[in-house]
Design a protein around this motif. Structure first.
Motif, PDB file in Angstrom:
ATOM      1  N   LEU A  84       7.249   5.348  34.254  1.00  0.00           N
ATOM      2  CA  LEU A  84       6.684   6.114  33.144  1.00  0.00           C
ATOM      3  C   LEU A  84       7.381   7.459  32.986  1.00  0.00           C
ATOM      4  N   ALA A  85       7.872   8.018  34.094  1.00  0.00           N
ATOM      5  CA  ALA A  85       8.608   9.276  33.998  1.00  0.00           C
ATOM      6  C   ALA A  85       9.887   9.078  33.193  1.00  0.00           C
ATOM      7  N   ARG A  86      10.568   7.947  33.435  1.00  0.00           N
ATOM      8  CA  ARG A  86      11.796   7.644  32.687  1.00  0.00           C
ATOM      9  C   ARG A  86      11.484   7.476  31.202  1.00  0.00           C
ATOM     10  N   VAL A  87      10.421   6.722  30.903  1.00  0.00           N
ATOM     11  CA  VAL A  87      10.023   6.535  29.504  1.00  0.00           C
ATOM     12  C   VAL A  87       9.645   7.874  28.882  1.00  0.00           C
ATOM     13  N   GLY A  88       8.960   8.726  29.662  1.00  0.00           N
ATOM     14  CA  GLY A  88       8.559  10.035  29.164  1.00  0.00           C
ATOM     15  C   GLY A  88       9.754  10.918  28.838  1.00  0.00           C
ATOM     16  N   ARG A  89      10.788  10.866  29.687  1.00  0.00           N
ATOM     17  CA  ARG A  89      11.995  11.655  29.404  1.00  0.00           C
ATOM     18  C   ARG A  89      12.650  11.208  28.114  1.00  0.00           C
ATOM     19  N   ILE A  90      12.727   9.896  27.915  1.00  0.00           N
ATOM     20  CA  ILE A  90      13.322   9.388  26.681  1.00  0.00           C
ATOM     21  C   ILE A  90      12.471   9.774  25.479  1.00  0.00           C
ATOM     22  N   GLY A  91      11.134   9.683  25.633  1.00  0.00           N
ATOM     23  CA  GLY A  91      10.241  10.061  24.546  1.00  0.00           C
ATOM     24  C   GLY A  91      10.354  11.537  24.199  1.00  0.00           C
ATOM     25  N   ALA A  92      10.465  12.389  25.223  1.00  0.00           N
ATOM     26  CA  ALA A  92      10.623  13.820  24.967  1.00  0.00           C
ATOM     27  C   ALA A  92      11.950  14.093  24.261  1.00  0.00           C
ATOM     28  N   ALA A  93      13.013  13.386  24.676  1.00  0.00           N
ATOM     29  CA  ALA A  93      14.304  13.544  24.012  1.00  0.00           C
ATOM     30  C   ALA A  93      14.219  13.081  22.559  1.00  0.00           C
ATOM     31  N   ALA A  94      13.472  12.006  22.308  1.00  0.00           N
ATOM     32  CA  ALA A  94      13.299  11.519  20.935  1.00  0.00           C
ATOM     33  C   ALA A  94      12.590  12.560  20.077  1.00  0.00           C
ATOM     34  N   ALA A  95      11.558  13.195  20.633  1.00  0.00           N
ATOM     35  CA  ALA A  95      10.845  14.236  19.892  1.00  0.00           C
ATOM     36  C   ALA A  95      11.766  15.414  19.588  1.00  0.00           C
ATOM     37  N   LEU A  96      12.630  15.759  20.538  1.00  0.00           N
ATOM     38  CA  LEU A  96      13.584  16.853  20.325  1.00  0.00           C
ATOM     39  C   LEU A  96      14.560  16.514  19.210  1.00  0.00           C
ATOM     40  N   VAL A  97      15.027  15.253  19.175  1.00  0.00           N
ATOM     41  CA  VAL A  97      15.932  14.820  18.110  1.00  0.00           C
ATOM     42  C   VAL A  97      15.248  14.906  16.749  1.00  0.00           C
ATOM     43  N   SER A  98      13.987  14.472  16.673  1.00  0.00           N
ATOM     44  CA  SER A  98      13.254  14.554  15.405  1.00  0.00           C
ATOM     45  C   SER A  98      13.119  15.992  14.946  1.00  0.00           C
ATOM     46  N   LEU A  99      12.780  16.887  15.886  1.00  0.00           N
ATOM     47  CA  LEU A  99      12.615  18.292  15.540  1.00  0.00           C
ATOM     48  C   LEU A  99      13.934  18.894  15.064  1.00  0.00           C
ATOM     49  N   ALA A 100      15.022  18.594  15.777  1.00  0.00           N
ATOM     50  CA  ALA A 100      16.325  19.132  15.387  1.00  0.00           C
ATOM     51  C   ALA A 100      16.763  18.599  14.027  1.00  0.00           C
ATOM     52  N   SER A 101      16.515  17.298  13.764  1.00  0.00           N
ATOM     53  CA  SER A 101      16.914  16.725  12.476  1.00  0.00           C
ATOM     54  C   SER A 101      16.098  17.330  11.339  1.00  0.00           C
ATOM     55  N   TRP A 102      14.824  17.610  11.591  1.00  0.00           N
ATOM     56  CA  TRP A 102      13.989  18.263  10.572  1.00  0.00           C
ATOM     57  C   TRP A 102      14.496  19.666  10.279  1.00  0.00           C
ATOM     58  N   TRP A 103      14.939  20.355  11.339  1.00  0.00           N
ATOM     59  CA  TRP A 103      15.427  21.731  11.180  1.00  0.00           C
ATOM     60  C   TRP A 103      16.722  21.773  10.366  1.00  0.00           C
ATOM     61  N   PHE A 104      17.633  20.829  10.651  1.00  0.00           N
ATOM     62  CA  PHE A 104      18.949  20.869  10.016  1.00  0.00           C
ATOM     63  C   PHE A 104      18.979  20.120   8.679  1.00  0.00           C
ATOM     64  N   GLU A 105      18.199  19.067   8.560  1.00  0.00           N
ATOM     65  CA  GLU A 105      18.246  18.251   7.339  1.00  0.00           C
ATOM     66  C   GLU A 105      16.869  17.650   7.063  1.00  0.00           C
ATOM     67  N   PRO A 106      15.948  18.440   6.487  1.00  0.00           N
ATOM     68  CA  PRO A 106      14.575  17.972   6.265  1.00  0.00           C
ATOM     69  C   PRO A 106      14.482  16.687   5.431  1.00  0.00           C
ATOM     70  N   GLN A 107      15.454  16.483   4.522  1.00  0.00           N
ATOM     71  CA  GLN A 107      15.404  15.300   3.669  1.00  0.00           C
ATOM     72  C   GLN A 107      15.799  14.018   4.401  1.00  0.00           C
ATOM     73  N   GLY A 108      16.443  14.159   5.555  1.00  0.00           N
ATOM     74  CA  GLY A 108      16.852  12.971   6.301  1.00  0.00           C
ATOM     75  C   GLY A 108      16.329  12.986   7.734  1.00  0.00           C
ATOM     76  N   VAL A 109      15.131  13.532   7.917  1.00  0.00           N
ATOM     77  CA  VAL A 109      14.565  13.684   9.252  1.00  0.00           C
ATOM     78  C   VAL A 109      14.480  12.330   9.966  1.00  0.00           C
TER      79      VAL A 109
END
Length: 240
Positions: free
Chosen positions: A78-103
């Protein structure tokens, strides 16, 4: 006794990272207007993107089987899955910041994290059940697709008839099917049919470099695009 890691798997993951880097370099050059090719609309480049994504998901399934070959340790799993999930959330946040229309709402890391959870009850499923479910995931989307799944809350399934533009969209249908096939491949590796592969070592370059990259694939995935974009932004004045 089989070693703790399978070097060939790390090398394969490193090769997939190279393919990813090539695609993203082309994508960034296109986005900055430095090449005339519209990468996002060019079939050859999009085929490369799908091959790379498919490779990562297939290899993640192999890793699931190999990591649980001596039994499931739920904490590290679950720790491994959690790390991947946290990285996924970071990618979503970064994509929203740089390109809100293509988040990026549900990209490859999101798919990997959810696939890790969905795979939990399947780790001891018989081979035939995994094969049937893999086939259903790979082929069933075309039958089940319906406008009722167009709402954002259902986008993770991949059954919508209309999807908003996104730089990375890897839903469960059909991609979870590749994770399941990877789990079957991992069982095949553990079954002794590829005994020599366990003792193979990447001694000559670029083997060791690829293996190193494969062992650090998540960090490289997260860092390579900011580095590439930063370099292009720094070099843009010289291109006029």
């Amino acid at each position: 006794m089989k070693p703790a890691r399978l070097p060939a798997l790390d090398v394969a993951r490193g090769v997939a990272l190279c393919g990813m880097a090539v695609f993203h370099i082309a994508w960034d050059l296109s986005a900055f207007g430095l090449i005339a090719v519209a990468v996002a609309a060019e079939p050859g480049w999009m085929l490369l993107a799908r091959l790379v994504a498919g490779s990562f998901l297939l290899l993640s399934g192999v890793s699931l089987s190999l990591a649980t070959r001596e039994g499931l340790r739920i904490g590290p799993y679950l720790a491994r899955v959690g790390r991947i999930g946290a990285a996924a959330a970071l990618v979503s946040l970064a994509s929203w910041w740089f390109e809100p229309q293509g988040v990026i709402i549900f990209g490859i890391l999101h798919c990997m994290a959810l696939a890790g959870l969905l795979a939990l009850p399947l780790l001891r499923a018989p081979d035939w059940a995994l094969a049937v479910l893999a086939g259903f995931m790979l082929l069933g989307g075309g039958v089940l697709r319906d406008a009722a799944f167009n709402a954002k809350g259902w986008l993770f399934l991949g059954l919508a008839t209309k999807v908003a533009p996104s730089a990375d969209y890897i839903p469960l249908f059909p991609w979870f099917g590749l994770v399941l096939l990877g789990m079957l491949a991992g069982r095949w590796l553990l079954g002794g049919a590829a005994g020599r592969l366990w003792h193979w070592q990447a001694r000559d370059q670029p083997g060791p470099a690829l293996a190193w990259a494969g062992r650090h694939s998540l960090a490289i995935y997260l860092l390579h695009q900011p580095i590439l974009i930063g370099l292009l932004m720094a070099l843009m004045p010289f291109f006029g």
